[in-house]
Structure formats: C-alpha cells, structure tokens
Design a protein around this motif. Structure first.
Motif, PDB file in Angstrom:
ATOM      1  N   MET A 342      47.226  39.194  46.262  1.00  0.00           N
ATOM      2  CA  MET A 342      47.748  38.341  45.190  1.00  0.00           C
ATOM      3  C   MET A 342      46.637  37.471  44.617  1.00  0.00           C
ATOM      4  O   MET A 342      46.555  37.259  43.414  1.00  0.00           O
ATOM      5  CB  MET A 342      48.888  37.459  45.703  1.00  0.00           C
ATOM      6  N   ASN A 343      45.760  36.992  45.523  1.00  0.00           N
ATOM      7  CA  ASN A 343      44.618  36.204  45.068  1.00  0.00           C
ATOM      8  C   ASN A 343      43.769  37.015  44.093  1.00  0.00           C
ATOM      9  O   ASN A 343      43.289  36.500  43.075  1.00  0.00           O
ATOM     10  CB  ASN A 343      43.732  35.793  46.246  1.00  0.00           C
ATOM     11  N   THR A 344      43.588  38.284  44.429  1.00  0.00           N
ATOM     12  CA  THR A 344      42.775  39.152  43.589  1.00  0.00           C
ATOM     13  C   THR A 344      43.358  39.247  42.184  1.00  0.00           C
ATOM     14  O   THR A 344      42.650  39.155  41.186  1.00  0.00           O
ATOM     15  CB  THR A 344      42.713  40.566  44.206  1.00  0.00           C
ATOM     16  N   LEU A 345      44.717  39.376  42.157  1.00  0.00           N
ATOM     17  CA  LEU A 345      45.377  39.449  40.857  1.00  0.00           C
ATOM     18  C   LEU A 345      45.179  38.162  40.074  1.00  0.00           C
ATOM     19  O   LEU A 345      45.001  38.192  38.853  1.00  0.00           O
ATOM     20  CB  LEU A 345      46.865  39.734  41.057  1.00  0.00           C
ATOM     21  N   ALA A 346      45.190  37.033  40.781  1.00  0.00           N
ATOM     22  CA  ALA A 346      44.949  35.755  40.129  1.00  0.00           C
ATOM     23  C   ALA A 346      43.558  35.732  39.523  1.00  0.00           C
ATOM     24  O   ALA A 346      43.363  35.328  38.370  1.00  0.00           O
ATOM     25  CB  ALA A 346      45.132  34.607  41.127  1.00  0.00           C
ATOM     26  N   GLY A 347      42.590  36.184  40.313  1.00  0.00           N
ATOM     27  CA  GLY A 347      41.211  36.209  39.840  1.00  0.00           C
ATOM     28  C   GLY A 347      41.059  37.097  38.607  1.00  0.00           C
ATOM     29  O   GLY A 347      40.369  36.727  37.648  1.00  0.00           O
ATOM     30  N   GLU A 350      42.763  35.362  35.644  1.00  0.00           N
ATOM     31  CA  GLU A 350      41.994  34.218  35.132  1.00  0.00           C
ATOM     32  C   GLU A 350      40.563  34.629  34.787  1.00  0.00           C
ATOM     33  O   GLU A 350      39.733  33.757  34.502  1.00  0.00           O
ATOM     34  CB  GLU A 350      42.005  33.078  36.163  1.00  0.00           C
ATOM     35  N   LYS A 351      40.258  35.900  34.853  1.00  0.00           N
ATOM     36  CA  LYS A 351      38.958  36.455  34.480  1.00  0.00           C
ATOM     37  C   LYS A 351      37.797  35.865  35.272  1.00  0.00           C
ATOM     38  O   LYS A 351      36.687  35.695  34.786  1.00  0.00           O
ATOM     39  CB  LYS A 351      38.700  36.254  32.973  1.00  0.00           C
ATOM     40  N   VAL A 352      38.046  35.462  36.505  1.00  0.00           N
ATOM     41  CA  VAL A 352      36.996  34.978  37.384  1.00  0.00           C
ATOM     42  C   VAL A 352      36.298  36.173  38.026  1.00  0.00           C
ATOM     43  O   VAL A 352      35.116  36.130  38.354  1.00  0.00           O
ATOM     44  CB  VAL A 352      37.589  34.049  38.460  1.00  0.00           C
ATOM     45  N   ILE A 353      37.075  37.221  38.195  1.00  0.00           N
ATOM     46  CA  ILE A 353      36.505  38.486  38.654  1.00  0.00           C
ATOM     47  C   ILE A 353      36.957  39.571  37.698  1.00  0.00           C
ATOM     48  O   ILE A 353      37.851  39.353  36.876  1.00  0.00           O
ATOM     49  CB  ILE A 353      36.945  38.834  40.102  1.00  0.00           C
ATOM     50  N   TRP A 354      36.344  40.690  37.838  1.00  0.00           N
ATOM     51  CA  TRP A 354      36.717  41.840  37.011  1.00  0.00           C
ATOM     52  C   TRP A 354      36.429  43.087  37.818  1.00  0.00           C
ATOM     53  O   TRP A 354      35.712  43.008  38.832  1.00  0.00           O
ATOM     54  CB  TRP A 354      35.967  41.823  35.680  1.00  0.00           C
ATOM     55  N   PRO A 355      36.989  44.219  37.433  1.00  0.00           N
ATOM     56  CA  PRO A 355      36.934  45.402  38.289  1.00  0.00           C
ATOM     57  C   PRO A 355      35.540  45.774  38.775  1.00  0.00           C
ATOM     58  O   PRO A 355      35.382  46.183  39.927  1.00  0.00           O
ATOM     59  CB  PRO A 355      37.510  46.491  37.391  1.00  0.00           C
ATOM     60  N   ASP A 401      34.581  32.382  47.129  1.00  0.00           N
ATOM     61  CA  ASP A 401      33.845  32.279  45.875  1.00  0.00           C
ATOM     62  C   ASP A 401      34.786  32.332  44.682  1.00  0.00           C
ATOM     63  O   ASP A 401      34.693  31.535  43.756  1.00  0.00           O
ATOM     64  CB  ASP A 401      32.834  33.439  45.822  1.00  0.00           C
ATOM     65  N   MET A 402      35.748  33.286  44.760  1.00  0.00           N
ATOM     66  CA  MET A 402      36.661  33.480  43.646  1.00  0.00           C
ATOM     67  C   MET A 402      37.548  32.251  43.440  1.00  0.00           C
ATOM     68  O   MET A 402      37.702  31.750  42.327  1.00  0.00           O
ATOM     69  CB  MET A 402      37.533  34.707  43.925  1.00  0.00           C
ATOM     70  N   ALA A 403      38.109  31.740  44.537  1.00  0.00           N
ATOM     71  CA  ALA A 403      39.012  30.582  44.441  1.00  0.00           C
ATOM     72  C   ALA A 403      38.240  29.370  43.937  1.00  0.00           C
ATOM     73  O   ALA A 403      38.718  28.615  43.083  1.00  0.00           O
ATOM     74  CB  ALA A 403      39.625  30.284  45.806  1.00  0.00           C
ATOM     75  N   TYR A 404      37.005  29.206  44.463  1.00  0.00           N
ATOM     76  CA  TYR A 404      36.188  28.066  44.064  1.00  0.00           C
ATOM     77  C   TYR A 404      35.967  28.073  42.558  1.00  0.00           C
ATOM     78  O   TYR A 404      36.096  27.057  41.885  1.00  0.00           O
ATOM     79  CB  TYR A 404      34.853  28.074  44.814  1.00  0.00           C
ATOM     80  N   ARG A 405      35.651  29.286  42.050  1.00  0.00           N
ATOM     81  CA  ARG A 405      35.354  29.352  40.626  1.00  0.00           C
ATOM     82  C   ARG A 405      36.614  29.270  39.753  1.00  0.00           C
ATOM     83  O   ARG A 405      36.555  28.842  38.617  1.00  0.00           O
ATOM     84  CB  ARG A 405      34.550  30.613  40.329  1.00  0.00           C
ATOM     85  N   MET A 406      37.717  29.669  40.315  1.00  0.00           N
ATOM     86  CA  MET A 406      38.966  29.593  39.549  1.00  0.00           C
ATOM     87  C   MET A 406      39.469  28.157  39.438  1.00  0.00           C
ATOM     88  O   MET A 406      40.021  27.741  38.427  1.00  0.00           O
ATOM     89  CB  MET A 406      40.045  30.447  40.234  1.00  0.00           C
ATOM     90  N   GLY A 407      39.290  27.400  40.502  1.00  0.00           N
ATOM     91  CA  GLY A 407      39.827  26.034  40.523  1.00  0.00           C
ATOM     92  C   GLY A 407      41.270  26.037  41.017  1.00  0.00           C
ATOM     93  O   GLY A 407      42.004  27.014  40.845  1.00  0.00           O
ATOM     94  N   VAL A 408      41.646  24.941  41.614  1.00  0.00           N
ATOM     95  CA  VAL A 408      42.942  24.893  42.296  1.00  0.00           C
ATOM     96  C   VAL A 408      44.115  25.031  41.340  1.00  0.00           C
ATOM     97  O   VAL A 408      45.130  25.654  41.658  1.00  0.00           O
ATOM     98  CB  VAL A 408      43.066  23.621  43.176  1.00  0.00           C
ATOM     99  N   ASP A 409      43.995  24.428  40.132  1.00  0.00           N
ATOM    100  CA  ASP A 409      45.143  24.427  39.232  1.00  0.00           C
ATOM    101  C   ASP A 409      45.543  25.848  38.838  1.00  0.00           C
ATOM    102  O   ASP A 409      46.709  26.225  38.914  1.00  0.00           O
ATOM    103  CB  ASP A 409      44.835  23.609  37.977  1.00  0.00           C
TER     104      ASP A 409
END
Lengths: 652, 370
Positions: A342-347, A350-355, A401-409
């Motif tokens: 689910m985290n991956t889908l969030a990333g 939110e375009k913090v990661i990509w395929p 890394d992904m969560a950090y860059r996405m931010g908590v909100d």
C-alpha cells in the motif's frame, strides 16, 4: 308572649313538628339529589374515562416473546440455536396447607419443598435463590425453583405431579451454541437484559424477552434476530391472577441469519492458531464477505447465556491470554512490513517513486543532515533496489526513503484511503479504530511536534501506526480488487421464515482508491506475487507446491525497542517480548477469491510463523483441503530475515 | 285453644306494623341480597346468613312496634343515665382493641356507645316532651348539654364517627322540637368557624389523613386513596345501564375492597348503572319520607320527636355511605343501611324501624279493645 309559649298545646306542637318534618324531608331530597348529581357525573359524563380506567385495571397485556432467529454458516451449519429448557416453578398461592392448621404459611411451603426434594433433588442454591425470589413476587405469580431439569428429573416429577399442587414444569427457550468455542468472537452470545440494555431498547417489544445479544453477530444483528413480540390480552384480577383470555397476537419470530463464515475454514484457522495468541481474518475480496475470523484463544459463549458465575468470569477476564478479547477486531498492532504494497501505491500516486526508480540501500537510511541510522533488516544492505525487489525483499531503506520524501500528510492521507485509522464498519461489535498517525494527532495526544523520523518509521509500518487484523485483511482485499473497497461483512443472507428463500445482502462498495495509472495496481500485485513465488521473496517457502498464485506480504511488528547496536537474539528473549508475526495476502493473484491477514502475537517472524498459516488457510478454502495434518515444522523458529529493529527515541 | 289464640294475638301484633314501610324495607333488603350475591362472588352462604339477620331483624321490628311512646319514654332517663355511667366505666376500665377503648367486659365485650344511639334521642325527646314548644333558649342549652356529655365521652375512646352520629341523633330532636331558625343559622356559622380549628387541634392523625385523602385521593393510591379510586372506577364504568348483574369487573376481579360491606354501593352502581342507582336512592327517599310521615302521626310529642330523629339518623347513615363510596365524603367505614353485609347493623336498623312504627298513634278501636 312568654306566657303563650309556656302553654303546651298538642295542636301547635303537631303543626310545628309537621313543618319541621317537611323541611327535613326536603333537605333529604336535596342531599340525595346531590349524590345523584355526583353519580350523574361519574356514570354518564365521565363514563368513558372510568371505563378506560376499569379496562386498565383488569386487562393485562401478557407479552409473548418471539423466537430468536437462528444463525448458520454459509454451508447451513447451525451456529446458534434455541433449545427447550425445563424449569420447575411454584405458585405459592396454589401450594395447599401441609400441616393441617388450616392456614397457608411459609412453613407449609417448607414442608412441601422437603417432600419435593426427595423426588427432584433441590440444591442449596436452588432453595436459597427461590427463597429470595418468592418473597419479592406476588403469591399468584410463578417463581422458578429449579432450572435445567434433566430427563430423569422431569420423568420423576411427572409421575408424582398430583402430589404437588402449585408446582409446574414450564418450558423455556434458551440460546445454545452447538459448536461451543468455535467462532465465538464472531457469533457472540446473548445474556440477560441489564439496565444498560433497558435504556436503549424498545421496551414494549422486549417486554417478554429475557435475553439480548451482548457481543458479536448476536448484538450487531439484534434487530433482525429478535423479531416482533406478540401478546395475550388477558383478564386479570387485582392480584394479577389470570382469569380469561380476551385476545391473542402471535409473536413474529426473528430472522435466521446466514453468515458468510465458512465454518470449516474457521475451524482450520482456529486449529492453525492453536496454542498461540493471534488472529486470522479471511475475506472474499469480490463481495467483502468474511469467510473466517479467528481470534485465539477463544471461549465458550454458552457460559454467558444463563449468567456466568463470577468465578468463571474472573478466570476468563484475568487470563493473561485474554480469551474474551477479539483480536481480529479489537487488537491494534503495528502493521509492520505488511503495508509496504500500500505504501508503494502511495509513493506512485504521489510521484515520489515511479516504476523504473531504484534506491541504493547501504543497510540503513539517514535523514539528510542527521547522523542517526534507520537500519534495514539486512545489515549488509540490498544495494540497488527496484520497486518490485523492495516489496519482495521487504527492503526497509527503500520505504524509509520513500515515506521521508513523501511527507507524513500525503502518506497518512493516502493510507486513510485504504481504511487505516478508521473502523472498517464490519457488522460486529467493539471494532477498534486502529491508528493512522498524523502530526495533529501527535500534537493532541502527546503535545509534541511531529519529527521527520516519525515519518520514516511509519514508512515501514512501525512507529505510531496501528492496524487491526480486519483492517489489514480489508486493505489487502482492496489491493486484490485493484482499489475497489467493499465493506467487509459477516452477514451474507437472511431468511425471514423457515420456508422462505434466503435473501442475499448486497455488498456495499465504499470507494475506489485512486491510482495515477491503473497499471500501478498490477505492478504492486506483481511485487506481492514475488514475495511468495520469486527466488528472492521473503515468503518463498510457502509458494512451494502451490497450485495457484499467491500475492502476499510478510511483516514483523516489534514489541519492544532494542538499542541502536544491539542484536536481536530471539532465543534469549522471553516469549512475550518476541516480535509479532504478520502476513497478508490474497489468492489466486489474477482472480482473487480470498484475502487473508494473519497475526501471531510474539510469533517471531512473519515469513516463518504467519505466512504458513495463511498458505494453509488458502489451501483449505481454494482446494477444500480442510483436514491436512502437515507438521508445522517452521513454527517456533525465528528467522532474522524479516526482523526490523527500530530504535526508540530515534530523533534524540 | 292455645293454637287458636296464637294467630289471633299475632294478627293483633301485625296491626301495629306499617305495611307500606315494611314493603319498602323488604324490597330494599331484597335488592341488598341480590347485590350481596354478586359482591360475595356468588357465594350463597353469605346471602343466606344475611337473610337470617333480616329475619331476626323482622322479629325484633315486630316486637318493638308493639311498644308505645308513653311506655318507652319512662325508660328514657334510666337508659340515658345507665348509658352515661357505662361510658365513664369504659374510659376507666374498658377493654382496649386496635388502639381504642370502647368496650366493657361483662362476660362478653359490650359497647355502651351502641345503646346511646337510642338513649340520646330518647332522652332529648323526653326532655322536650315536658317543655313547651318551640323550646326556649335555656331548654335548648340543657338539651345540648344532654347531647354533649355522651358525645365527649365517646370521642375520648376515641370513636369520632359514632360520637358524631349520636350527637346528630340528639340534634335532630332539637331541630324537630322547633329550635328557631336564627339559632340554627347561628350555630352553623359557629361550626363553620370552629371546623378548621377542630381539624388542626381536635383530630387524630388518621382522621386528618382520611379528610386529606378525600380532598386528593389520587395522592395516596396505594394506601387510603385506593378504596375511593377503585370505587369511583366501579361506579363510573357502570354507566347508565350498568354492566349487568354478576358482570362487574371491578368487584369480581377483586379490585374493589370491602365490597360486600362498606363498598357494596359501588358494586350495585357498577352492575346496575345510573338507572339502578336512581331506583335505589328513590327507594331510600321513600323509606325516609315514610318514617317522617309515621313520625308526624305520632301519638304525642315524645313519639313524634323520637320517630323523626330515628328516620333522619337513617338518612345520615345513607348519606355518609353513598357520599363516601362516590368520593365526596371522607372514608369513615360506614355500611350502606340494610344493604351492606353485617348482622348488627341490620338487626339494629330493623329494630329502629320497629320503634318508629310503635310511635304511631293507636287506632281508637284498638285502644277500646284493651
């Protein structure tokens, strides 16, 4: 003048008397006219009101309790039933004089009971409770003397009945759970109506009902199960003795409930958890039906029906394994790595990661400008990690890394879309919210600011994040359905009468979870498939020999923090301090029919303890392999592979 | 010879009986027995016993109807004097039951207040028969003292109900003797002022409570108000035509307390309705009027005053009971005369009607015959 008065004349006195008598006669007429006026008001003017009062006096509604609906599993196996129970009752007024003194006293009752106990043994407790109750009731009302009469006792009494006027055998319906401890948290139980119940229920409908659903389906679907009360309108005398029946309205029995539960799967899940503390939730992702919901240890709901003794209750309540606690709904655990898909889908959203994105894992993550190392479970590091590999290998650094860059909100916001931090709304009682932390929540709760490190921690399902097994199963089912959220529910169908067909309830679609690109769902599912079926998957062992594809994710939730450089040595820790083992998954991956979440408290690693349970639950459901007795050779052995140590107070 | 004599003398005795009054009384008693059968839940033995009471009453009525006024008046002073002495003895050495000292033990318990019901009107009538009428103020004062002495003695027992009834029977004599209307009006005014004081200082708590309950019976539905509440329901639900004999729910389902004694009027009202009540009360009015009529045909002043007073006392019984049962007067525990179950009341009342009949002037032939 005075002289004339002093002369007695018979004629004058006669006249004087006559006039006085006439006046008196008129006063009599006037006074009785007053009484007649009074009677006119009572009998003619206010007649209707007094007729009503008179009816209220002598007409009594005697409630007829409806028969409570039965509960079945999806295959028609009876889970909750009504059994006839026979009670010996005494109407004091009908107990004749025993000692021949012509009076009916307590002494006579005592003599009668002495004779009766030779035929139907009465316990000390029976007599004590009876003694208390009989004095509180009308002499004309029956008072229970002995409950749960056995066949033999009933036969003995029947033969001698004529010797005991005033003593009657009454039939009462009692709730019974034929499977005992099985699925007790789901089915729940009924208990005697208490003051709290009285405040909220419709008193007229419950006038003849003694029991009410307390927890589980019994409580959540009380409205369907109970039915509509009827009544006998009877003539009663001033003492409440029934004279004649005036009118009868039959009660309408409650609905029968058919649960989505597959009792064989439930039995399997409970058997798999035997000896552990944990929960298994299995949902049909296509319609949200709960196929199994095991919380172990369990309890016997039959104990509660007729009032549990305080000794037994305190034993259950104070049991350190907490059998009364429904872990599947009430247990809030850190979800650990199970939420990484689910985290991956969030990333991705939110375009913090990509395929095509890769992250380098040196074995830890550091917030820029800070020294603190958030360690990956693999000390040596995974090197360059792609999205797929991150899921399959459960690489912590990638998600830190992904969560950090996405931010908590953004992170919490997107996770809420899966239902984290809120009740799923499953039709059962006492579901917990879990917790999807936000800075506002932390401020409110701890009066502290949200640190970037908090975001890093929740990136791997740790920190303040808490989820219930039902939330995990629901979120997993939503992934299986590529974002379509369907509310989990245990009630599959209802039947209003025995001869009527079942009405299957429509599943409720809560929402569609948004994705930037629908293909993202397939990528994440692919990662989950690799968890089980790839050579580098953390749960590859459960994929062996599976005739269907499993998409899964292991997880390990920390129970306590260990120092930055300390090593986690499972063998040296008390069992209670071991990590919780988790696993979520669904199968078949391309045509999902079952979504499962497993948690084993202090079970150690998710891949070693929880994943095999999930596999066997899936086997049971998909292959109808309910009774294989494979030895669980992995159990008890803790693999360091999936351990995610976290450091308390990481932000210093 | 003897067998021929008896019917002849009996016939002679029967000539003294007022057949119109006897017919009315018999009809009343019959209605009472019918109602009693229903009130006693169709238990015939209760009706049978009450029938026996009535027969005894009839015999006593026949006997008392033979006594002439001039004979009876000779006993007035003695009866009154002995009565007062007994009342004083009651207060000194009387038997206490249920918190009241009302009885004297002379082998059996006797209640001297009962004989004062006859002795007081006799005494006052005797006193006035010696005086010119209408009475002078002084004579009225003496008469009032004659009434007040037993009244106070009985009130001390305490027995408020009986003392008031006895006082009334004496006061009726004073009224019938011709006490001036001015004095009557003035006395009523004095009583109106004195009553509240009496309520506060001259009454026992239970008596006060009865009056308070009357004013607001609903306030004490489980206690004293229950009787009135249930009897009002019984009467009110009877309507115009009643629920029919043996069909009163209130009485047959046991809601109505004391239903074969003090509250039998409610049973009657429930089963026979407003029309039945009209008939019953009409019959009572007829009986009282007939009593007053016989009184007016009295042989002399003493006879007229005694017969008139006894008739009016009967009326008081009636009004106290019907007023109580219909909820306009306090619950004082008085029977409905000649209808409520109870031997003493029936026998006493029938005797009183015998006395009333005896007061009638003898016919000439009868007197010459003697």
């Amino acid at each position: 003048m005075g002289e004339r008065l002093s002369i007695k004349t018979e004629r004058d006195e006669q006249q004087l008397f006559n006039s006085r008598a006439i006046v008196a006669g008129l006063i009599v007429l006037f006074a009785l006219g007053g009484i007649m006026t009074r009677l006119y008001f009572l009998q003619i003017k206010e007649h209707a009101a007094y007729t009503e009062l008179s009816k209220q006096n002598y007409q009594k509604h005697i409630p007829r309790a409806p028969t409570r609906g039965q509960i079945y599993d999806r295959n028609g196996v009876r889970l909750a039933d009504n059994h006839a129970q026979y009670v010996l009752e005494v109407v004091w007024d009908s107990v004749p004089d025993q000692n021949g003194d012509g009076k009916k006293r307590w002494n006579d009752m005592q003599l009668m009971l002495d004779r009766l106990t030779k035929i139907v043994p009465l316990s000390e407790k029976d007599l004590r409770v009876f003694g208390q109750q009989v004095n509180r009731r009308s002499r004309y009302q029956p008072t229970p003397l002995k409950e749960n009469m056995t066949e033999q006792e009933m036969a003995m009494f029947a033969v001698n009945k004529s010797r005991f006027p005033g003593v009657n055998l009454e039939r009462r319906m009692q709730r019974y759970y034929p499977l005992g401890t099985v699925a007790s948290h789901v089915i729940g139980y009924v208990g005697r109506i208490d003051d709290r119940d009285l405040e909220r229920l419709d008193k007229s409908n419950y006038a003849g009902t003694s029991h009410i659903g307390k927890i589980g389906v019994e409580a959540a679907h009380e409205g369907r199960l109970h039915g509509q009360a009827g009544y006998d309108l009877a003539e009663v005398d001033a003492h409440g003795r029934h004279q004649d029946m005036i009118e009868r309205k039959e009660a309408v029995g409650g609905q029968d409930l058919i649960l989505g539960l597959d009792i064989n799967l439930q039995l399997k899940a409970e058997a798999l958890l035997k000896g552990e503390r944990g929960a298994v939730v299995a949902i049909d992702p296509r319609n949200g039906e709960v196929l199994a919901m095991a919380s172990v240890p369990t309890f016997d709901p039959n104990l509660f029906v007729d009032g549990i003794s305080s000794k037994v209750y305190s034993e259950l309540r104070d049991d350190p394994d907490r059998p009364l606690y429904n872990r599947a709904l009430q247990g809030a655990y850190p979800p650990g790595s199970t939420v990484k898909p689910m985290n991956t889908l969030a990333g991705l959203y939110e375009k913090v990661i990509w395929p095509g994105k890769t992250v380098y894992d040196p074995g830890f993550f550091q917030i820029p400008g800070h020294k603190h190392r958030y360690r990956c479970w693999k000390k040596s590091g995974h090197g360059g990690v792609s999205m797929d590999y991150a899921i399959a290998q459960s690489c912590d650094t990638f998600f830190y890394d992904m969560a950090y860059r996405m931010g908590v909100d953004k992170f919490s916001g997107y996770m809420s879309l899966f239902g984290f931090g809120k009740k799923t709304g499953v039709d059962l009682t006492s579901e917990s919210d879990g917790l999807m932390p936000t800075p506002e929540w932390k401020q409110r709760r701890y009066k502290q600011v949200w640190y970037p490190g908090d975001t890093v921690n929740i990136g791997i399902g740790q920190g303040y994040w808490l989820a219930t097994p039902i939330q995990l199963a629901h979120a997993t089912a939503s992934v299986a359905m590529r974002g379509k959220r369907i509310r989990p529910h245990v009630l599959r169908a209802v039947r209003t009468a025995k001869n009527k067909p079942e009405q299957i309830l429509e599943p409720e679609v809560i929402a569609q979870i948004p994705a930037r690109d629908q293909r993202h769902w397939e990528m994440v599912v692919q990662g989950m498939v690799h968890v089980v079926h790839a050579s580098y998957g953390t749960a590859k062992r459960i994929g062996v020999g599976a005739p269907y594809t499993i998409a899964g994710k292991t997880g390990t939730a920390q129970v306590f923090g260990i120092a930055q450089n300390a090593r986690y040595d499972a063998s040296r820790l008390a069992k209670r301090l071991h990590d919780h083992a988790l696993f979520v998954g669904f199968a078949p991956a391309d045509n999902p029919q079952i979504a499962v979440s497993v948690i084993v408290e202090n079970g150690g690693g998710g891949s070693s303890t929880a994943a095999p349970i999930a596999r066997r639950v899936m086997d049971a459901y998909l292959l109808k392999k309910y009774d294989d007795e494979e030895p669980s050779e992995e159990k008890g052995e803790v693999e360091p592979a999936d351990i995610v140590p976290r450091v308390e107070g990481a932000e210093e | 010879m003897i067998s021929g004599l008896l019917p002849a003398s009996l016939l002679k005795m029967l000539q003294r009986v007022d057949l119109v009054l006897l017919a009315a009384l018999s009809l009343l008693v019959f209605m009472g027995l019918v109602t009693l059968y229903s009130a006693a839940d169709t238990e015939i033995s209760t009706v049978y016993r009450q029938g026996i009471h009535f027969v005894i009453g009839l015999v006593l009525m026949l006997l008392f109807s033979q006594v002439e006024g001039k004979t009876l008046r000779q006993f007035a002073i003695w009866l009154y004097g002995i009565g007062i002495v007994l009342l004083i003895l009651v207060l000194m050495v009387g038997v206490v039951k249920k918190g009241a000292q009302r009885w004297l033990y002379v082998g059996i318990d006797i209640q001297p207040a009962e004989m004062m019901k006859l002795a007081v009107p006799m005494m006052v009538a005797y006193y006035f028969s010696e005086k010119p009428l209408p009475p002078r103020f002084l004579d009225i004062l003496v008469a009032l003292i004659l009434v007040a002495i037993p009244m106070v003695l009985i009130m001390k027992q305490p027995d408020l109900g009986t003392s008031l009834l006895i006082a009334l029977s004496g006061l009726f004599v004073i009224y019938l003797a011709g006490m001036s209307w001015w004095l009557i009006g003035g006395s009523i005014a004095v009583i109106a002022v004195a009553a509240p004081l009496m309520f506060n200082y001259g009454m026992h708590e239970y008596q006060r409570q009865r009056i308070l309950t009357l004013l607001d019976p609903e306030s004490d539905l489980l206690g004293t108000g229950y009787h009135i509440y249930q009897s009002k329901i019984a009467i009110g639900s009877g309507g115009i035509y009643g629920k029919g004999w043996l069909h009163g729910d209130q009485s047959h389902l046991d809601f109505l307390p004391e239903r074969h004694t003090d509250f039998i009027f409610a049973v009657f009202g429930e089963e026979f309705g407003f029309l039945g009540n009209l008939l019953l009360l009409g019959l009572y009015i007829f009986i009282i009027w007939r009593g007053l009529y016989i009184a007016s045909k009295g042989a002399d002043t003493f006879s007229r005053l005694l017969a008139g007073s006894l008739s009016l006392t009967f009326f008081i019984y009636l009004i106290v009971n019907t007023g109580m049962v219909s909820g306009v007067l306090p619950v004082v525990g008085a029977p409905l005369p000649l209808v409520s179950y109870g031997g003493t009341a029936v026998v006493t009342l029938m005797s009183a009607f015998g006395i009333i009949m005896g007061m009638k002037k003898r016919k000439r032939i009868y007197q010459t015959d003697e």
